[in-house]
Design a protein around this motif. Structure first.
Motif, PDB file in Angstrom:
ATOM      1  N   LYS A  95      35.011  36.647  58.383  1.00  0.00           N
ATOM      2  CA  LYS A  95      35.931  36.376  59.354  1.00  0.00           C
ATOM      3  C   LYS A  95      35.525  35.700  60.694  1.00  0.00           C
ATOM      4  O   LYS A  95      36.015  35.333  61.484  1.00  0.00           O
ATOM      5  CB  LYS A  95      36.956  37.247  59.672  1.00  0.00           C
ATOM      6  N   LEU A  96      34.119  35.882  60.912  1.00  0.00           N
ATOM      7  CA  LEU A  96      33.597  35.481  62.139  1.00  0.00           C
ATOM      8  C   LEU A  96      32.896  34.060  61.898  1.00  0.00           C
ATOM      9  O   LEU A  96      31.905  33.685  62.913  1.00  0.00           O
ATOM     10  CB  LEU A  96      32.318  36.524  62.852  1.00  0.00           C
ATOM     11  N   GLY A  97      33.105  33.354  60.904  1.00  0.00           N
ATOM     12  CA  GLY A  97      32.438  32.087  60.614  1.00  0.00           C
ATOM     13  C   GLY A  97      32.883  31.089  61.828  1.00  0.00           C
ATOM     14  O   GLY A  97      34.014  31.359  62.427  1.00  0.00           O
ATOM     15  N   VAL A  98      32.290  30.130  61.811  1.00  0.00           N
ATOM     16  CA  VAL A  98      32.397  29.131  62.944  1.00  0.00           C
ATOM     17  C   VAL A  98      33.165  28.022  62.175  1.00  0.00           C
ATOM     18  O   VAL A  98      34.049  27.370  62.841  1.00  0.00           O
ATOM     19  CB  VAL A  98      31.160  28.678  63.583  1.00  0.00           C
ATOM     20  N   GLY A  99      32.602  27.232  61.278  1.00  0.00           N
ATOM     21  CA  GLY A  99      33.519  26.066  60.481  1.00  0.00           C
ATOM     22  C   GLY A  99      32.694  26.002  59.068  1.00  0.00           C
ATOM     23  O   GLY A  99      31.820  26.749  58.644  1.00  0.00           O
ATOM     24  N   PRO A 100      33.485  25.518  58.246  1.00  0.00           N
ATOM     25  CA  PRO A 100      33.133  25.549  56.776  1.00  0.00           C
ATOM     26  C   PRO A 100      32.099  24.285  56.645  1.00  0.00           C
ATOM     27  O   PRO A 100      31.825  23.469  57.221  1.00  0.00           O
ATOM     28  CB  PRO A 100      34.552  24.704  56.039  1.00  0.00           C
ATOM     29  N   THR A 101      31.230  24.768  55.629  1.00  0.00           N
ATOM     30  CA  THR A 101      30.087  23.721  55.066  1.00  0.00           C
ATOM     31  C   THR A 101      30.516  22.678  54.290  1.00  0.00           C
ATOM     32  O   THR A 101      31.648  23.142  53.537  1.00  0.00           O
ATOM     33  CB  THR A 101      28.876  24.482  54.357  1.00  0.00           C
ATOM     34  N   THR A 102      30.437  21.418  54.630  1.00  0.00           N
ATOM     35  CA  THR A 102      30.821  20.519  53.401  1.00  0.00           C
ATOM     36  C   THR A 102      29.603  19.433  53.259  1.00  0.00           C
ATOM     37  O   THR A 102      28.634  19.147  53.856  1.00  0.00           O
ATOM     38  CB  THR A 102      31.783  19.569  54.583  1.00  0.00           C
ATOM     39  N   MET A 103      29.756  18.737  51.965  1.00  0.00           N
ATOM     40  CA  MET A 103      28.916  17.776  51.855  1.00  0.00           C
ATOM     41  C   MET A 103      29.272  16.376  52.648  1.00  0.00           C
ATOM     42  O   MET A 103      30.426  16.100  52.661  1.00  0.00           O
ATOM     43  CB  MET A 103      29.108  17.321  50.189  1.00  0.00           C
ATOM     44  N   LEU A 104      28.361  15.433  52.787  1.00  0.00           N
ATOM     45  CA  LEU A 104      28.398  14.431  53.496  1.00  0.00           C
ATOM     46  C   LEU A 104      27.864  13.300  52.798  1.00  0.00           C
ATOM     47  O   LEU A 104      26.937  13.455  52.300  1.00  0.00           O
ATOM     48  CB  LEU A 104      27.868  14.378  54.898  1.00  0.00           C
ATOM     49  N   LYS A 105      28.742  12.106  52.725  1.00  0.00           N
ATOM     50  CA  LYS A 105      28.313  10.768  52.158  1.00  0.00           C
ATOM     51  C   LYS A 105      27.296  10.277  53.121  1.00  0.00           C
ATOM     52  O   LYS A 105      27.286  10.767  54.453  1.00  0.00           O
ATOM     53  CB  LYS A 105      29.380   9.840  51.858  1.00  0.00           C
ATOM     54  N   VAL A 159      24.358  17.286  54.352  1.00  0.00           N
ATOM     55  CA  VAL A 159      25.527  18.697  54.236  1.00  0.00           C
ATOM     56  C   VAL A 159      25.324  18.861  55.744  1.00  0.00           C
ATOM     57  O   VAL A 159      24.482  19.200  56.530  1.00  0.00           O
ATOM     58  CB  VAL A 159      24.702  19.774  53.406  1.00  0.00           C
ATOM     59  N   ARG A 160      26.779  19.353  56.012  1.00  0.00           N
ATOM     60  CA  ARG A 160      27.144  19.673  57.439  1.00  0.00           C
ATOM     61  C   ARG A 160      27.549  21.232  57.313  1.00  0.00           C
ATOM     62  O   ARG A 160      28.267  21.881  56.642  1.00  0.00           O
ATOM     63  CB  ARG A 160      28.211  18.977  58.039  1.00  0.00           C
ATOM     64  N   TYR A 161      26.789  21.988  58.311  1.00  0.00           N
ATOM     65  CA  TYR A 161      27.216  23.292  58.496  1.00  0.00           C
ATOM     66  C   TYR A 161      27.416  23.800  59.898  1.00  0.00           C
ATOM     67  O   TYR A 161      27.132  22.963  60.878  1.00  0.00           O
ATOM     68  CB  TYR A 161      26.152  24.393  58.013  1.00  0.00           C
ATOM     69  N   PHE A 162      27.759  24.982  60.265  1.00  0.00           N
ATOM     70  CA  PHE A 162      28.024  25.273  61.589  1.00  0.00           C
ATOM     71  C   PHE A 162      27.166  26.741  62.083  1.00  0.00           C
ATOM     72  O   PHE A 162      27.124  27.441  61.241  1.00  0.00           O
ATOM     73  CB  PHE A 162      29.420  25.675  61.854  1.00  0.00           C
ATOM     74  N   ASP A 163      26.616  26.646  63.045  1.00  0.00           N
ATOM     75  CA  ASP A 163      26.225  27.640  63.911  1.00  0.00           C
ATOM     76  C   ASP A 163      26.668  27.490  65.513  1.00  0.00           C
ATOM     77  O   ASP A 163      27.749  27.120  65.594  1.00  0.00           O
ATOM     78  CB  ASP A 163      24.713  27.722  63.950  1.00  0.00           C
ATOM     79  N   GLY A 172      23.660  26.887  49.027  1.00  0.00           N
ATOM     80  CA  GLY A 172      23.239  28.248  49.961  1.00  0.00           C
ATOM     81  C   GLY A 172      23.946  28.243  51.366  1.00  0.00           C
ATOM     82  O   GLY A 172      23.921  29.274  51.625  1.00  0.00           O
ATOM     83  N   LEU A 173      24.419  27.082  51.873  1.00  0.00           N
ATOM     84  CA  LEU A 173      25.126  27.251  53.122  1.00  0.00           C
ATOM     85  C   LEU A 173      26.660  27.743  52.848  1.00  0.00           C
ATOM     86  O   LEU A 173      27.309  28.445  53.712  1.00  0.00           O
ATOM     87  CB  LEU A 173      25.046  25.961  53.815  1.00  0.00           C
ATOM     88  N   LYS A 174      27.204  27.695  51.651  1.00  0.00           N
ATOM     89  CA  LYS A 174      28.353  28.199  51.301  1.00  0.00           C
ATOM     90  C   LYS A 174      28.367  29.895  51.229  1.00  0.00           C
ATOM     91  O   LYS A 174      29.230  30.417  51.814  1.00  0.00           O
ATOM     92  CB  LYS A 174      28.946  27.707  50.048  1.00  0.00           C
ATOM     93  N   MET A 175      27.018  30.176  50.796  1.00  0.00           N
ATOM     94  CA  MET A 175      26.764  31.708  51.067  1.00  0.00           C
ATOM     95  C   MET A 175      26.881  32.108  52.477  1.00  0.00           C
ATOM     96  O   MET A 175      26.796  33.080  52.614  1.00  0.00           O
ATOM     97  CB  MET A 175      25.636  31.886  50.284  1.00  0.00           C
ATOM     98  N   TYR A 176      26.125  31.251  53.339  1.00  0.00           N
ATOM     99  CA  TYR A 176      25.942  31.303  54.747  1.00  0.00           C
ATOM    100  C   TYR A 176      27.451  31.735  55.254  1.00  0.00           C
ATOM    101  O   TYR A 176      27.552  32.594  56.012  1.00  0.00           O
ATOM    102  CB  TYR A 176      25.174  30.344  55.245  1.00  0.00           C
ATOM    103  N   ASP A 177      28.179  30.821  54.697  1.00  0.00           N
ATOM    104  CA  ASP A 177      29.558  31.039  55.253  1.00  0.00           C
ATOM    105  C   ASP A 177      30.322  32.348  54.689  1.00  0.00           C
ATOM    106  O   ASP A 177      30.964  32.799  55.688  1.00  0.00           O
ATOM    107  CB  ASP A 177      30.439  29.678  54.931  1.00  0.00           C
ATOM    108  N   MET A 178      30.049  32.647  53.474  1.00  0.00           N
ATOM    109  CA  MET A 178      30.460  33.836  52.992  1.00  0.00           C
ATOM    110  C   MET A 178      30.132  34.958  53.621  1.00  0.00           C
ATOM    111  O   MET A 178      30.841  36.037  54.004  1.00  0.00           O
ATOM    112  CB  MET A 178      30.288  33.898  51.321  1.00  0.00           C
ATOM    113  N   LEU A 179      28.816  35.158  53.925  1.00  0.00           N
ATOM    114  CA  LEU A 179      28.218  36.189  54.714  1.00  0.00           C
ATOM    115  C   LEU A 179      28.876  36.419  56.209  1.00  0.00           C
ATOM    116  O   LEU A 179      28.726  37.353  56.720  1.00  0.00           O
ATOM    117  CB  LEU A 179      26.660  36.003  54.902  1.00  0.00           C
ATOM    118  N   ALA A 180      29.265  35.211  56.733  1.00  0.00           N
ATOM    119  CA  ALA A 180      29.717  35.251  57.906  1.00  0.00           C
ATOM    120  C   ALA A 180      31.320  35.694  58.106  1.00  0.00           C
ATOM    121  O   ALA A 180      31.820  36.451  59.077  1.00  0.00           O
ATOM    122  CB  ALA A 180      29.773  33.911  58.942  1.00  0.00           C
TER     123      ALA A 180
END
Length: 512
Positions: A130-140, A160-164, A120-128
């Motif tokens: 070129k104005l995205g803040v940072g990439p969504t990543t999985m965290l251990k 999961v880490r995402y950016f706003d 879902g948050l990868k889709m969030y990145d995609m919708l942002a």
């Protein structure tokens, strides 16, 4: 120098000369200030009138996040998310000293949750885009623990880490006010609108009153915009007593605790609470901000109370995710904001389901009302409403300049002087700056919005009151009687923001 006294005199002269403004904006919150800035950026003659202080209401009581609305993805409202993400990007570019990227960690209990939120948050990145803040990543799990050392490890399987982005809402409002003045517009606080003047059935001006002198003014205007947030229906009633309510307000509560409960640089997002909302735990100005709730209201007071069960809900939910959970005794401040939710009909619907999108309507009198939305989309809302006004007035070739307009957000270098309180970053020079350069005229203005003392630690803010009184009396020549009145009002606020036992008792009686 932004002196309210000087602006008041200028307005008095203009009123006597029957000066005609192109646009008068009623309301000094995010939407009103944004609309005034947009109009001024097009070369229009703009006056903004605020009945209390700038950002006094909802616009100083947000969760301090510029975001696309992660939970709207689950609702399939992609257009709203895309617009908000674009505006988040513009806020970062146009006010870089006030709006900063912020990482968020979502804790997960199993691999399915991790994949679900990551997708879902990868889709969030995609919708942002070129104005995205940072990439969504999985965290251990160990990566989550490094990012959020005080998180509860009970059932934790990773995250999961995402950016706003994060900002100080009241300070951004002041930046907009300063920008408006730089563009040639005017804004004044403590000037409530009490009626309209009309030419036949059409509005051609407003009647307003100075709160301090009680002097009444009539300001002429070609167009009037009602941008008073949860109070738009009251202003619409001034135009037509037959106006039907268009809002279903709800309130959101936030609690503030000390940093040691959450000594992290990244925020925590609880993706689904027991009431179906999300809960944020956010580092903010050396404290920890936790919220929020969604409780329907039928009224819209200037200072709404937090219900005891709302505070309990926030603390109980936070306790499920924080190893060192704060209690009521640890709360430094609690503040409540009212959301101007546009009703879609049906009194029994949940406020979580009512549209967060804004609405613009034009009354037969010509009064343009804009309400709804959120801080993140203030600029696009303003552009839309001023586009409409320009079309209605036949003002051609006046495009907005706000998409790439840098706000007057260059916060001055910290003024010299020792801090007034060990728990607050505030000194006498900064209080004087608020009064002389930022139109603060009351104890509350200084301690609630020019600084955020009341929101960070209500008890500490109270202990700084005498120093603020001194500066106000010295710079504005207030009488002891006026300052006593302001002190009484501020003490009432501190009781509300501080979870006082007598306040809780009064609330329990009111609910019986």
């Amino acid at each position: 120098m932004l002196s309210r006294k000087n602006h008041l005199e200028t307005l008095r002269v203009k009123a006597e000369e029957q000066y005609v403004w192109d646009v008068i904006v009623i309301g000094g919150g995010a939407t009103g200030l944004g609309s005034a800035v947009d109009a001024a950026s097009r070369g229009l003659k703009v006056l903004l009138l605020e009945g209390h202080d700038f950002a006094k209401g909802t616009s100083s009581r947000a969760t301090k996040l510029a975001h696309g609305g992660v939970r709207y993805l689950a609702q399939g409202n992609f257009s709203l998310v895309r617009e908000a993400l674009e505006e988040r990007g513009r806020m970062l570019l146009n006010a870089p000293n006030l709006v900063k990227p912020l990482a968020f960690v979502i804790p997960v209990r199993n691999i399915f949750q991790k994949l679900f939120y990551w997708f879902g948050l990868k889709m969030y990145d995609m919708l942002a885009g070129k104005l995205g803040v940072g990439p969504t990543t999985m965290l251990k799990k160990n990566e989550v623990l490094r990012a959020v050392p005080t998180i509860s490890q009970n059932g934790l399987k990773g995250g999961v880490r995402y950016f706003d982005a994060q900002f100080d809402d009241a300070r951004l409002a002041i930046a907009l006010m300063k920008t408006l003045h730089k563009l040639g517009g005017m804004a004044i606080n403590y000037m409530p609108v009490e009626g309209f003047t009309k030419d036949g059935e059409k509005i051609c001006g407003v009647q307003a009153r100075d709160e301090f002198s009680s002097h009444c003014f009539t300001f002429k205007a070609k167009a009037v915009i009602n941008a008073t947030g949860v109070w738009v229906d009251e202003v619409r009633k001034l135009d037509s007593v037959d106006s039907k309510p268009m809002l279903s307000p709800s309130q959101g509560v936030h609690v503030v605790v000390d940093e040691h409960f959450y000594p992290a640089k990244e925020a925590l997002l609880v993706p689904k609470t027991s009431d179906g909302r999300v809960l944020f735990v956010v580092p903010w100005l050396g404290k920890t901000l936790i919220g929020t709730t969604d409780t329907p209201r039928k009224d819209a007071p200037w200072e709404p109370d937090a219900l005891p069960e709302e505070v309990d809900f926030i603390l109980n939910t936070a306790a499920q995710y924080l190893a060192n959970a704060p209690t009521r005794a640890d709360v430094r401040s609690v503040f409540v904001g009212l959301r101007p939710l546009v009703s879609a009909g049906g009194e029994n619907q949940s406020t979580k389901s009512i549209s967060r999108e804004h609405t613009v309507i034009t009354a037969p009198s010509g009064l343009v009302t804009i309400t709804g939305g959120k801080w993140t989309t203030y600029r696009s809302m303003a552009e839309e409403v001023i586009d409409l006004v320009c079309e209605q007035q036949g003002w051609l070739n006046k495009p907005t300049r706000t998409r790439h307009l840098r706000l007057e957000d260059d916060l001055p270098a910290r003024k010299p002087g020792s801090a007034l309180h060990e728990k607050l970053d505030l000194n006498l020079a900064e209080i004087a700056q608020a009064v002389l350069e930022e139109m603060a005229v009351t104890i509350e203005d200084v301690l609630a919005r020019r600084s955020r003392a009341l929101f960070l630690d209500s008890a500490a803010a109270l202990e700084c009151m005498n120093e603020v009184r001194f500066v106000l009396q010295n710079e504005l020549r207030y009488s002891d009687q006026e300052l006593d009145r302001q002190e009484t009002e501020f003490r009432k606020l501190v009781a509300q923001y501080g979870l006082k036992e007598e306040q809780k008792f009064a609330q329990s009686l009111a609910m019986q």
